[in-house]
Scaffold this motif. Structure first.
Motif, PDB file in Angstrom:
ATOM      1  N   UNK A 154       0.831  -1.200   0.000  1.00 25.30           N
ATOM      2  CA  UNK A 154       0.000   0.000   0.000  1.00 25.30           C
ATOM      3  C   UNK A 154       0.869   1.255   0.000  1.00 25.30           C
ATOM      4  N   UNK A 155       1.959   1.236   0.766  1.00 24.23           N
ATOM      5  CA  UNK A 155       2.863   2.388   0.778  1.00 24.23           C
ATOM      6  C   UNK A 155       3.429   2.642  -0.615  1.00 24.23           C
ATOM      7  N   UNK A 156       3.852   1.585  -1.288  1.00 24.14           N
ATOM      8  CA  UNK A 156       4.384   1.742  -2.648  1.00 24.14           C
ATOM      9  C   UNK A 156       3.317   2.282  -3.593  1.00 24.14           C
ATOM     10  N   UNK A 157       2.109   1.772  -3.452  1.00 23.47           N
ATOM     11  CA  UNK A 157       1.010   2.241  -4.304  1.00 23.47           C
ATOM     12  C   UNK A 157       0.752   3.726  -4.087  1.00 23.47           C
ATOM     13  N   UNK A 158       0.717   4.149  -2.827  1.00 27.97           N
ATOM     14  CA  UNK A 158       0.479   5.564  -2.536  1.00 27.97           C
ATOM     15  C   UNK A 158       1.597   6.449  -3.076  1.00 27.97           C
ATOM     16  N   UNK A 159       2.818   5.927  -3.054  1.00 31.15           N
ATOM     17  CA  UNK A 159       3.969   6.715  -3.491  1.00 31.15           C
ATOM     18  C   UNK A 159       4.200   6.638  -4.996  1.00 31.15           C
ATOM     19  N   UNK A 160       3.472   5.760  -5.669  1.00 33.15           N
ATOM     20  CA  UNK A 160       3.598   5.662  -7.115  1.00 33.15           C
ATOM     21  C   UNK A 160       4.861   4.976  -7.579  1.00 33.15           C
ATOM     22  N   UNK A 161       5.343   3.995  -6.798  1.00 32.85           N
ATOM     23  CA  UNK A 161       6.541   3.252  -7.184  1.00 32.85           C
ATOM     24  C   UNK A 161       6.229   1.762  -7.181  1.00 32.85           C
ATOM     25  N   UNK A 162       7.031   1.007  -7.908  1.00 34.72           N
ATOM     26  CA  UNK A 162       6.928  -0.446  -7.881  1.00 34.72           C
ATOM     27  C   UNK A 162       7.681  -0.974  -6.658  1.00 34.72           C
ATOM     28  N   UNK A 163       7.250  -2.102  -6.096  1.00 33.77           N
ATOM     29  CA  UNK A 163       7.936  -2.630  -4.907  1.00 33.77           C
ATOM     30  C   UNK A 163       9.439  -2.801  -5.083  1.00 33.77           C
ATOM     31  N   UNK A 164       9.883  -3.219  -6.270  1.00 32.38           N
ATOM     32  CA  UNK A 164      11.320  -3.433  -6.461  1.00 32.38           C
ATOM     33  C   UNK A 164      12.100  -2.120  -6.481  1.00 32.38           C
ATOM     34  N   UNK A 165      11.392  -0.994  -6.513  1.00 32.10           N
ATOM     35  CA  UNK A 165      12.046   0.315  -6.482  1.00 32.10           C
ATOM     36  C   UNK A 165      12.114   0.888  -5.067  1.00 32.10           C
ATOM     37  N   UNK A 166      11.720   0.099  -4.069  1.00 30.09           N
ATOM     38  CA  UNK A 166      11.646   0.597  -2.696  1.00 30.09           C
ATOM     39  C   UNK A 166      12.499  -0.243  -1.755  1.00 30.09           C
ATOM     40  N   UNK A 167      12.941   0.394  -0.680  1.00 27.65           N
ATOM     41  CA  UNK A 167      13.615  -0.286   0.424  1.00 27.65           C
ATOM     42  C   UNK A 167      12.823  -0.008   1.690  1.00 27.65           C
ATOM     43  N   UNK A 168      12.744  -1.005   2.562  1.00 30.05           N
ATOM     44  CA  UNK A 168      12.041  -0.834   3.830  1.00 30.05           C
ATOM     45  C   UNK A 168      13.011  -1.092   4.964  1.00 30.05           C
ATOM     46  N   UNK A 169      13.068  -0.157   5.913  1.00 29.91           N
ATOM     47  CA  UNK A 169      14.009  -0.216   7.025  1.00 29.91           C
ATOM     48  C   UNK A 169      13.236  -0.496   8.307  1.00 29.91           C
ATOM     49  N   UNK A 170      13.635  -1.549   9.034  1.00 33.07           N
ATOM     50  CA  UNK A 170      12.930  -1.885  10.264  1.00 33.07           C
ATOM     51  C   UNK A 170      13.772  -2.705  11.214  1.00 33.07           C
ATOM     52  N   UNK A 171      13.309  -2.769  12.463  1.00 36.43           N
ATOM     53  CA  UNK A 171      14.090  -3.431  13.514  1.00 36.43           C
ATOM     54  C   UNK A 171      13.505  -4.760  13.962  1.00 36.43           C
ATOM     55  N   UNK A 172      12.436  -5.224  13.317  1.00 39.51           N
ATOM     56  CA  UNK A 172      11.813  -6.471  13.760  1.00 39.51           C
ATOM     57  C   UNK A 172      11.687  -7.463  12.614  1.00 39.51           C
ATOM     58  N   UNK A 173      11.517  -8.720  12.983  1.00 34.10           N
ATOM     59  CA  UNK A 173      11.315  -9.751  11.960  1.00 34.10           C
ATOM     60  C   UNK A 173      10.029  -9.485  11.188  1.00 34.10           C
ATOM     61  N   UNK A 174       9.066  -8.819  11.819  1.00 33.88           N
ATOM     62  CA  UNK A 174       7.804  -8.521  11.147  1.00 33.88           C
ATOM     63  C   UNK A 174       8.021  -7.521  10.009  1.00 33.88           C
ATOM     64  N   UNK A 175       8.919  -6.561  10.226  1.00 33.95           N
ATOM     65  CA  UNK A 175       9.259  -5.612   9.165  1.00 33.95           C
ATOM     66  C   UNK A 175       9.910  -6.328   7.989  1.00 33.95           C
ATOM     67  N   UNK A 176      10.849  -7.211   8.297  1.00 32.44           N
ATOM     68  CA  UNK A 176      11.598  -7.890   7.241  1.00 32.44           C
ATOM     69  C   UNK A 176      10.710  -8.827   6.441  1.00 32.44           C
ATOM     70  N   UNK A 177       9.816  -9.534   7.112  1.00 34.68           N
ATOM     71  CA  UNK A 177       8.903 -10.435   6.400  1.00 34.68           C
ATOM     72  C   UNK A 177       7.928  -9.640   5.538  1.00 34.68           C
ATOM     73  N   UNK A 178       7.456  -8.528   6.060  1.00 34.70           N
ATOM     74  CA  UNK A 178       6.565  -7.656   5.294  1.00 34.70           C
ATOM     75  C   UNK A 178       7.258  -7.186   4.025  1.00 34.70           C
ATOM     76  N   UNK A 179       8.494  -6.707   4.171  1.00 30.89           N
ATOM     77  CA  UNK A 179       9.245  -6.208   3.018  1.00 30.89           C
ATOM     78  C   UNK A 179       9.510  -7.316   2.011  1.00 30.89           C
ATOM     79  N   UNK A 180      10.030  -8.422   2.487  1.00 33.25           N
ATOM     80  CA  UNK A 180      10.410  -9.520   1.586  1.00 33.25           C
ATOM     81  C   UNK A 180       9.211 -10.021   0.790  1.00 33.25           C
ATOM     82  N   UNK A 181       8.089 -10.226   1.471  1.00 33.95           N
ATOM     83  CA  UNK A 181       6.922 -10.784   0.793  1.00 33.95           C
ATOM     84  C   UNK A 181       6.245  -9.776  -0.126  1.00 33.95           C
ATOM     85  N   UNK A 182       6.556  -8.490   0.068  1.00 31.80           N
ATOM     86  CA  UNK A 182       6.027  -7.454  -0.827  1.00 31.80           C
ATOM     87  C   UNK A 182       6.929  -7.235  -2.032  1.00 31.80           C
ATOM     88  N   UNK A 183       8.121  -7.833  -2.027  1.00 33.73           N
ATOM     89  CA  UNK A 183       9.066  -7.607  -3.108  1.00 33.73           C
ATOM     90  C   UNK A 183       9.889  -6.353  -2.935  1.00 33.73           C
TER      91      UNK A 183
END
Length: 231
Positions: A154-183
């Motif tokens: 949803x964040x990528x959609x709002x920002x008008x970018x494709x998932x492979x054009x984004x990086x997600x920074x986080x401190x928990x396994x939940x952040x990393x799984x969210x990012x990985x599964x979103x591409x």
């Protein structure tokens, strides 16, 4: 991926909040512990609470044994207590500078958080770098919060970018799984609530132990867009 590698195709950076941009842990541990004890009768240990940082309060309270008809009152009480303890909250200044740098270089920026809208609003009022945030995806904005990839997508959609054009920074396994599964590129930071060994086990694309290391990477890796992605 070498940490000094420029990422010319990067167009957006998504940031977790708690444990990534701010250290809210002291107040959160107190507030959640007191709330669960008051409603459920047993106070969870700090270690038990830390293990669930990144899960929305509703999910945490269910795990700690709350009944469905208690959840609403527990969330309201806990948010109120967290705000009373906001003086314990500190900003990871160099992580916040990373957010500012991304924005200044023309990249799109978003917060992707397990906080609900009522939790996010007072935080943004006191966050000194709020002007560098273009959009916020909270737990209230999705059907399935982190670790489900819906929030990052949803964040990528709002920002008008494709998932492979984004990086997600986080401190928990939940952040990393969210990012990985979103591409989305998964960037772990080990200075927050998450245990370093748990982050390593998720095989993130990058891992930084300090806010200083994160900012150093950003100076090298984030492109400067001559035509800003947000224009």
């Amino acid at each position: 991926m070498p940490t000094g590698t420029m990422l010319p195709d990067l167009r957006a950076v998504l940031f977790d909040v708690d444990g990534t941009l701010i250290d809210s842990l002291p107040g959160v541990l107190i507030a959640i512990g007191e709330t669960v004890e008051a409603f459920v009768g047993v106070r969870p240990t700090d270690s038990e609470i830390r293990a669930l940082i990144g899960v929305p309060l509703t999910g945490q309270f269910r795990i700690f044994g709350a009944a469905d008809d208690q959840i609403g009152a527990m969330v309201e009480s806990c948010i109120e207590r967290i705000e009373e303890l906001a003086h314990l909250e500190t900003t990871f200044d160099l992580a916040a500078e990373t957010l500012a740098l991304a924005h200044e270089r023309g990249l799109r920026t978003a917060l992707v958080t397990s906080k609900s809208r009522p939790e996010v609003a007072p935080f943004l009022e006191r966050f000194s770098h709020a002007a560098h945030v273009e959009t916020v995806v909270s737990a209230s904005d999705v059907t399935h919060p982190k670790p489900n990839p819906e929030a990052a997508r949803l964040a990528c959609e709002r920002l008008g970018v494709e998932p492979h054009q984004a990086a997600m920074i986080g401190d928990s396994v939940y952040d990393l799984r969210c990012a990985r599964d979103a591409g989305v590129m998964a960037v772990a930071v080990a200075y927050g609530a998450g245990a370093r060994e748990a982050l390593v086990a998720e095989d993130p694309d990058l891992l930084f132990d300090t806010p200083e290391a994160l900012l150093d990477w950003a100076h090298t890796a984030l492109p400067t867009l001559t035509c800003p992605a947000r224009s």
